[in-house]
Motif scaffolding. Sequence first.
Motif, PDB file in Angstrom:
ATOM      1  N   LYS A  22       0.818  -1.204   0.000  1.00  0.00           N
ATOM      2  CA  LYS A  22       0.000   0.000   0.000  1.00  0.00           C
ATOM      3  C   LYS A  22       0.858   1.262   0.000  1.00  0.00           C
ATOM      4  N   SER A  23       1.924   1.246   0.799  1.00  0.00           N
ATOM      5  CA  SER A  23       2.791   2.430   0.866  1.00  0.00           C
ATOM      6  C   SER A  23       3.550   2.620  -0.437  1.00  0.00           C
ATOM      7  N   ILE A  24       3.884   1.525  -1.123  1.00  0.00           N
ATOM      8  CA  ILE A  24       4.600   1.637  -2.399  1.00  0.00           C
ATOM      9  C   ILE A  24       3.694   2.253  -3.462  1.00  0.00           C
ATOM     10  N   TYR A  25       2.408   1.856  -3.461  1.00  0.00           N
ATOM     11  CA  TYR A  25       1.462   2.455  -4.408  1.00  0.00           C
ATOM     12  C   TYR A  25       1.414   3.972  -4.212  1.00  0.00           C
ATOM     13  N   THR A  26       1.366   4.390  -2.947  1.00  0.00           N
ATOM     14  CA  THR A  26       1.341   5.824  -2.628  1.00  0.00           C
ATOM     15  C   THR A  26       2.643   6.507  -3.075  1.00  0.00           C
ATOM     16  N   ASP A  27       3.768   5.819  -2.862  1.00  0.00           N
ATOM     17  CA  ASP A  27       5.065   6.385  -3.241  1.00  0.00           C
ATOM     18  C   ASP A  27       5.189   6.512  -4.757  1.00  0.00           C
ATOM     19  N   ILE A  28       4.677   5.540  -5.496  1.00  0.00           N
ATOM     20  CA  ILE A  28       4.732   5.597  -6.958  1.00  0.00           C
ATOM     21  C   ILE A  28       3.911   6.779  -7.470  1.00  0.00           C
ATOM     22  N   GLU A  29       2.758   7.003  -6.844  1.00  0.00           N
ATOM     23  CA  GLU A  29       1.943   8.167  -7.210  1.00  0.00           C
ATOM     24  C   GLU A  29       2.719   9.460  -6.940  1.00  0.00           C
ATOM     25  N   ALA A  30       3.423   9.486  -5.814  1.00  0.00           N
ATOM     26  CA  ALA A  30       4.211  10.675  -5.463  1.00  0.00           C
ATOM     27  C   ALA A  30       5.333  10.912  -6.480  1.00  0.00           C
TER      28      ALA A  30
END
Length: 329
Positions: free
Chosen positions: A47-55
Amino acid sequence: MPKGTNQKLKLYYLAKILLEQTDDEHGLTMPDILEELDRYEVSADRKSIYTDIEALNDIGLDVVGEKSGKYFVYHIGSRRFELAELKLLVDAIGSFKFITEKKSNALIKKLTTLASTYEATQLERQLAVQGRVKTMNESIYYTVDEIHSAISENKKISFKYMTWDTEKKLVPRKAEPYVISPWRLTWNDENYYLIAFDSESGKIKHYRVDKMDKIEILDERREGKEHFKAFDLAAYTNRAFGMFGGEGTMVTLTVKDEMVGVIIDRFGKNITIKPSKKKGWSDARVEVAVSDQFFGWIFGLGTSVKISAPASVVKAYKTEINNLLEFYK
Protein backbone atom coordinates in the motif's frame (compact mmCIF):
# COMPACT_ATOMS: atom_id res chain seq x y z
CA MET A 1 6.23 -4.11 10.47
CA PRO A 2 9.55 -2.93 11.98
CA LYS A 3 11.04 0.12 10.37
CA GLY A 4 14.30 -0.18 8.40
CA THR A 5 17.31 1.94 9.29
CA ASN A 6 16.96 3.97 6.05
CA GLN A 7 13.21 4.48 6.24
CA LYS A 8 13.40 8.24 5.67
CA LEU A 9 15.10 7.59 2.36
CA LYS A 10 12.43 5.22 1.05
CA LEU A 11 11.20 7.49 -1.76
CA TYR A 12 14.78 8.20 -2.87
CA TYR A 13 15.72 4.52 -2.98
CA LEU A 14 12.50 3.61 -4.79
CA ALA A 15 13.29 6.16 -7.50
CA LYS A 16 16.90 4.93 -7.69
CA ILE A 17 15.80 1.30 -8.09
CA LEU A 18 13.29 2.11 -10.83
CA LEU A 19 15.71 4.38 -12.73
CA GLU A 20 18.60 1.91 -12.59
CA GLN A 21 16.82 -1.40 -13.04
CA THR A 22 13.87 -0.71 -15.33
CA ASP A 23 13.18 0.58 -18.82
CA ASP A 24 10.67 -0.13 -21.60
CA GLU A 25 11.96 -3.69 -21.92
CA HIS A 26 12.58 -4.49 -18.24
CA GLY A 27 10.27 -4.05 -15.27
CA LEU A 28 9.92 -5.00 -11.60
CA THR A 29 6.98 -6.62 -9.88
CA MET A 30 5.84 -5.48 -6.44
CA PRO A 31 7.66 -8.40 -4.74
CA ASP A 32 10.79 -7.43 -6.71
CA ILE A 33 10.51 -3.83 -5.52
CA LEU A 34 10.06 -4.86 -1.88
CA GLU A 35 13.07 -7.16 -2.16
CA GLU A 36 15.24 -4.42 -3.68
CA LEU A 37 14.19 -1.94 -0.98
CA ASP A 38 15.14 -4.49 1.66
CA ARG A 39 18.69 -4.47 0.26
CA TYR A 40 18.85 -0.80 1.24
CA GLU A 41 17.43 -1.66 4.71
CA VAL A 42 14.10 -0.05 3.87
CA SER A 43 10.95 -1.90 4.91
CA ALA A 44 7.65 -1.26 3.14
CA ASP A 45 4.27 -2.76 2.35
CA ARG A 46 2.41 -2.78 -0.95
CA LYS A 47 0.00 0.00 0.00
CA SER A 48 2.79 2.43 0.87
CA ILE A 49 4.60 1.64 -2.40
CA TYR A 50 1.46 2.46 -4.41
CA THR A 51 1.34 5.82 -2.63
CA ASP A 52 5.07 6.39 -3.24
CA ILE A 53 4.73 5.60 -6.96
CA GLU A 54 1.94 8.17 -7.21
CA ALA A 55 4.21 10.68 -5.46
CA LEU A 56 7.05 9.96 -7.91
CA ASN A 57 4.70 10.54 -10.84
CA ASP A 58 3.54 13.79 -9.23
CA ILE A 59 7.10 15.14 -9.13
CA GLY A 60 7.75 14.24 -12.77
CA LEU A 61 9.12 10.69 -12.78
CA ASP A 62 7.26 8.65 -15.41
CA VAL A 63 6.53 5.36 -13.58
CA VAL A 64 4.37 3.04 -15.66
CA GLY A 65 2.47 0.04 -14.25
CA GLU A 66 1.33 -2.68 -16.67
CA LYS A 67 -0.43 -6.01 -16.10
CA SER A 68 1.78 -9.01 -16.85
CA GLY A 69 0.40 -12.39 -15.82
CA LYS A 70 -0.81 -12.26 -12.22
CA TYR A 71 1.39 -9.28 -11.33
CA PHE A 72 1.65 -5.64 -12.28
CA VAL A 73 5.10 -4.80 -13.65
CA TYR A 74 6.47 -1.32 -12.99
CA HIS A 75 9.06 0.48 -15.10
CA ILE A 76 10.29 3.94 -16.09
CA GLY A 77 8.58 5.18 -19.24
CA SER A 78 10.04 8.37 -20.68
CA ARG A 79 13.37 9.67 -19.36
CA ARG A 80 15.12 13.01 -19.51
CA PHE A 81 17.28 11.49 -22.25
CA GLU A 82 16.04 8.69 -24.50
CA LEU A 83 18.47 5.88 -25.35
CA ALA A 84 18.84 7.10 -28.95
CA GLU A 85 19.78 10.57 -27.66
CA LEU A 86 22.37 9.13 -25.28
CA LYS A 87 23.88 7.06 -28.10
CA LEU A 88 24.17 10.22 -30.17
CA LEU A 89 25.95 12.03 -27.31
CA VAL A 90 28.30 9.08 -26.75
CA ASP A 91 29.25 9.06 -30.44
CA ALA A 92 29.77 12.83 -30.42
CA ILE A 93 32.01 12.80 -27.34
CA GLY A 94 34.04 9.93 -28.75
CA SER A 95 34.52 11.86 -31.99
CA PHE A 96 35.59 15.18 -30.48
CA LYS A 97 39.34 15.53 -31.05
CA PHE A 98 39.67 18.36 -28.52
CA ILE A 99 38.59 16.13 -25.59
CA THR A 100 41.29 13.76 -24.38
CA GLU A 101 40.77 10.01 -24.36
CA LYS A 102 40.71 9.99 -20.56
CA LYS A 103 38.09 12.78 -20.37
CA SER A 104 36.03 11.18 -23.14
CA ASN A 105 35.82 7.90 -21.26
CA ALA A 106 34.91 9.70 -18.01
CA LEU A 107 32.16 11.71 -19.72
CA ILE A 108 30.70 8.65 -21.41
CA LYS A 109 30.69 6.79 -18.08
CA LYS A 110 28.68 9.66 -16.58
CA LEU A 111 26.20 9.49 -19.45
CA THR A 112 25.58 5.80 -18.77
CA THR A 113 24.18 6.75 -15.34
CA LEU A 114 21.28 8.45 -17.13
CA ALA A 115 20.13 5.09 -18.49
CA SER A 116 19.05 1.81 -16.92
CA THR A 117 21.75 -0.78 -16.28
CA TYR A 118 20.51 -2.69 -19.33
CA GLU A 119 20.67 0.35 -21.60
CA ALA A 120 24.03 1.35 -20.09
CA THR A 121 25.44 -1.92 -21.41
CA GLN A 122 24.50 -0.86 -24.94
CA LEU A 123 26.19 2.52 -24.43
CA GLU A 124 29.36 0.93 -23.08
CA ARG A 125 29.56 -1.24 -26.20
CA GLN A 126 29.87 2.00 -28.16
CA LEU A 127 32.77 3.13 -25.99
CA ALA A 128 35.55 2.78 -28.56
CA VAL A 129 37.59 5.89 -27.93
CA GLN A 130 40.97 4.21 -27.64
CA GLY A 131 43.12 4.65 -30.71
CA ARG A 132 41.31 7.71 -32.08
CA VAL A 133 43.30 10.89 -32.72
CA LYS A 134 42.74 12.95 -29.57
CA THR A 135 44.22 16.06 -28.02
CA MET A 136 46.67 15.49 -25.16
CA ASN A 137 45.67 18.66 -23.32
CA GLU A 138 43.96 17.47 -20.13
CA SER A 139 43.27 21.05 -19.00
CA ILE A 140 40.99 21.96 -21.91
CA TYR A 141 37.86 21.83 -19.68
CA TYR A 142 39.34 24.49 -17.45
CA THR A 143 40.58 26.54 -20.40
CA VAL A 144 37.06 26.66 -21.85
CA ASP A 145 35.66 27.58 -18.43
CA GLU A 146 38.18 30.42 -18.07
CA ILE A 147 37.33 31.73 -21.54
CA HIS A 148 33.60 31.72 -20.74
CA SER A 149 34.34 33.56 -17.48
CA ALA A 150 36.42 36.19 -19.29
CA ILE A 151 33.67 36.75 -21.87
CA SER A 152 31.07 37.04 -19.09
CA GLU A 153 33.26 39.49 -17.13
CA ASN A 154 34.18 41.49 -20.27
CA LYS A 155 37.92 40.94 -19.63
CA LYS A 156 40.97 40.27 -21.78
CA ILE A 157 42.97 37.06 -21.40
CA SER A 158 46.60 36.11 -21.77
CA PHE A 159 47.91 32.65 -22.69
CA LYS A 160 50.78 30.73 -24.20
CA TYR A 161 49.95 29.44 -27.68
CA MET A 162 51.58 26.06 -28.21
CA THR A 163 52.88 24.15 -31.21
CA TRP A 164 54.57 20.77 -31.76
CA ASP A 165 58.34 20.66 -32.23
CA THR A 166 60.41 17.96 -33.93
CA GLU A 167 60.77 16.14 -30.60
CA LYS A 168 56.96 15.76 -30.47
CA LYS A 169 56.74 18.17 -27.55
CA LEU A 170 54.34 21.09 -27.19
CA VAL A 171 56.33 24.33 -26.97
CA PRO A 172 55.27 28.02 -27.00
CA ARG A 173 55.12 29.67 -30.43
CA LYS A 174 56.78 32.74 -28.92
CA ALA A 175 58.31 33.68 -25.58
CA GLU A 176 55.83 36.37 -24.56
CA PRO A 177 52.19 35.48 -23.92
CA TYR A 178 49.38 36.33 -26.33
CA VAL A 179 47.01 39.04 -25.03
CA ILE A 180 43.62 39.19 -26.76
CA SER A 181 39.94 40.02 -26.20
CA PRO A 182 37.80 36.83 -26.29
CA TRP A 183 34.36 37.09 -27.92
CA ARG A 184 33.16 33.73 -29.24
CA LEU A 185 33.82 29.99 -29.00
CA THR A 186 33.04 27.82 -32.00
CA TRP A 187 33.44 24.28 -33.30
CA ASN A 188 34.90 23.71 -36.76
CA ASP A 189 36.40 20.72 -38.54
CA GLU A 190 36.65 18.62 -35.34
CA ASN A 191 38.42 21.38 -33.39
CA TYR A 192 37.32 23.95 -30.80
CA TYR A 193 38.30 27.56 -31.57
CA LEU A 194 38.28 30.88 -29.75
CA ILE A 195 37.27 33.85 -31.91
CA ALA A 196 38.94 36.98 -30.50
CA PHE A 197 40.02 40.53 -31.24
CA ASP A 198 43.75 41.21 -31.42
CA SER A 199 44.27 44.88 -30.46
CA GLU A 200 47.86 44.92 -31.70
CA SER A 201 46.91 44.09 -35.29
CA GLY A 202 43.36 45.48 -35.07
CA LYS A 203 41.94 42.25 -36.51
CA ILE A 204 39.62 39.39 -35.58
CA LYS A 205 41.68 36.21 -35.13
CA HIS A 206 41.04 32.64 -34.00
CA TYR A 207 42.98 30.18 -31.84
CA ARG A 208 42.67 26.44 -31.28
CA VAL A 209 41.57 25.99 -27.69
CA ASP A 210 43.52 22.76 -27.14
CA LYS A 211 46.74 24.63 -28.04
CA MET A 212 46.17 27.35 -25.41
CA ASP A 213 48.13 26.98 -22.17
CA LYS A 214 48.54 28.95 -18.92
CA ILE A 215 45.45 31.06 -19.57
CA GLU A 216 44.86 34.03 -17.24
CA ILE A 217 42.00 36.52 -16.97
CA LEU A 218 43.39 40.06 -16.94
CA ASP A 219 42.02 43.22 -15.30
CA GLU A 220 41.85 44.97 -18.68
CA ARG A 221 38.46 45.38 -20.36
CA ARG A 222 37.89 43.69 -23.71
CA GLU A 223 38.32 45.61 -26.96
CA GLY A 224 36.88 45.11 -30.43
CA LYS A 225 33.17 45.35 -29.62
CA GLU A 226 32.52 47.35 -32.78
CA HIS A 227 33.99 44.50 -34.87
CA PHE A 228 31.50 42.01 -33.43
CA LYS A 229 28.29 44.09 -33.64
CA ALA A 230 27.45 42.61 -37.06
CA PHE A 231 29.73 39.59 -36.82
CA ASP A 232 28.42 36.59 -38.78
CA LEU A 233 30.00 33.47 -37.26
CA ALA A 234 28.68 31.13 -39.98
CA ALA A 235 30.08 33.34 -42.75
CA TYR A 236 33.38 33.64 -40.91
CA THR A 237 33.86 29.89 -40.50
CA ASN A 238 32.77 29.20 -44.10
CA ARG A 239 35.28 31.76 -45.34
CA ALA A 240 38.21 30.63 -43.18
CA PHE A 241 38.93 27.18 -44.59
CA GLY A 242 40.47 24.95 -41.95
CA MET A 243 40.21 27.95 -39.58
CA PHE A 244 43.29 29.60 -41.11
CA GLY A 245 42.85 33.33 -41.51
CA GLY A 246 42.71 35.42 -44.62
CA GLU A 247 40.79 38.33 -46.12
CA GLY A 248 37.36 37.49 -47.53
CA THR A 249 37.25 37.45 -51.35
CA MET A 250 34.30 36.81 -53.67
CA VAL A 251 35.26 33.94 -55.98
CA THR A 252 33.40 32.38 -58.91
CA LEU A 253 33.61 28.60 -59.03
CA THR A 254 32.54 26.82 -62.22
CA VAL A 255 31.36 23.35 -61.22
CA LYS A 256 29.84 20.30 -62.85
CA ASP A 257 26.10 20.23 -62.14
CA GLU A 258 26.39 16.94 -60.25
CA MET A 259 28.92 18.61 -57.92
CA VAL A 260 26.71 21.57 -56.97
CA GLY A 261 25.70 19.71 -53.79
CA VAL A 262 29.33 19.76 -52.61
CA ILE A 263 29.41 23.55 -52.94
CA ILE A 264 26.08 23.97 -51.12
CA ASP A 265 27.25 21.65 -48.32
CA ARG A 266 30.37 23.80 -47.92
CA PHE A 267 28.87 27.30 -48.24
CA GLY A 268 25.14 26.92 -47.55
CA LYS A 269 22.05 27.61 -49.68
CA ASN A 270 22.34 31.42 -49.65
CA ILE A 271 25.02 31.51 -52.35
CA THR A 272 24.29 32.56 -55.94
CA ILE A 273 24.30 29.71 -58.47
CA LYS A 274 23.63 30.29 -62.19
CA PRO A 275 23.94 28.14 -65.33
CA SER A 276 27.40 28.44 -66.88
CA LYS A 277 28.14 29.02 -70.57
CA LYS A 278 29.29 25.41 -70.74
CA LYS A 279 26.42 22.91 -70.83
CA GLY A 280 26.18 20.73 -67.71
CA TRP A 281 28.12 23.24 -65.60
CA SER A 282 27.11 26.01 -63.18
CA ASP A 283 28.77 29.14 -61.80
CA ALA A 284 28.68 29.63 -58.02
CA ARG A 285 29.65 32.90 -56.31
CA VAL A 286 31.14 32.29 -52.86
CA GLU A 287 33.16 34.26 -50.32
CA VAL A 288 36.36 32.54 -49.20
CA ALA A 289 39.64 33.25 -47.45
CA VAL A 290 42.10 32.77 -50.31
CA SER A 291 44.74 30.55 -48.73
CA ASP A 292 46.66 27.31 -49.12
CA GLN A 293 43.76 25.55 -47.40
CA PHE A 294 41.28 26.88 -49.98
CA PHE A 295 43.55 25.85 -52.87
CA GLY A 296 44.01 22.43 -51.30
CA TRP A 297 40.24 21.98 -51.10
CA ILE A 298 39.85 22.97 -54.76
CA PHE A 299 42.68 20.62 -55.77
CA GLY A 300 40.95 17.74 -54.00
CA LEU A 301 37.86 18.22 -56.21
CA GLY A 302 39.94 17.60 -59.31
CA THR A 303 38.48 18.51 -62.73
CA SER A 304 34.94 18.87 -61.35
CA VAL A 305 35.51 22.41 -60.03
CA LYS A 306 37.37 25.32 -61.62
CA ILE A 307 38.20 28.78 -60.26
CA SER A 308 36.88 31.19 -62.93
CA ALA A 309 37.21 34.60 -61.26
CA PRO A 310 38.71 36.88 -60.20
CA ALA A 311 41.79 36.70 -62.41
CA SER A 312 44.09 37.36 -59.44
CA VAL A 313 42.88 34.21 -57.64
CA VAL A 314 43.09 32.14 -60.84
CA LYS A 315 46.67 33.33 -61.29
CA ALA A 316 47.56 32.57 -57.66
CA TYR A 317 46.15 29.03 -58.01
CA LYS A 318 48.11 28.41 -61.23
CA THR A 319 51.26 29.64 -59.50
CA GLU A 320 50.61 27.25 -56.61
CA ILE A 321 50.20 24.32 -59.03
CA ASN A 322 53.40 25.26 -60.89
CA ASN A 323 55.28 25.51 -57.59
CA LEU A 324 54.11 22.00 -56.71
CA LEU A 325 55.19 20.64 -60.10
CA GLU A 326 58.59 22.28 -59.67
CA PHE A 327 58.89 20.86 -56.16
CA TYR A 328 58.34 17.29 -57.41
CA LYS A 329 60.86 17.47 -60.29
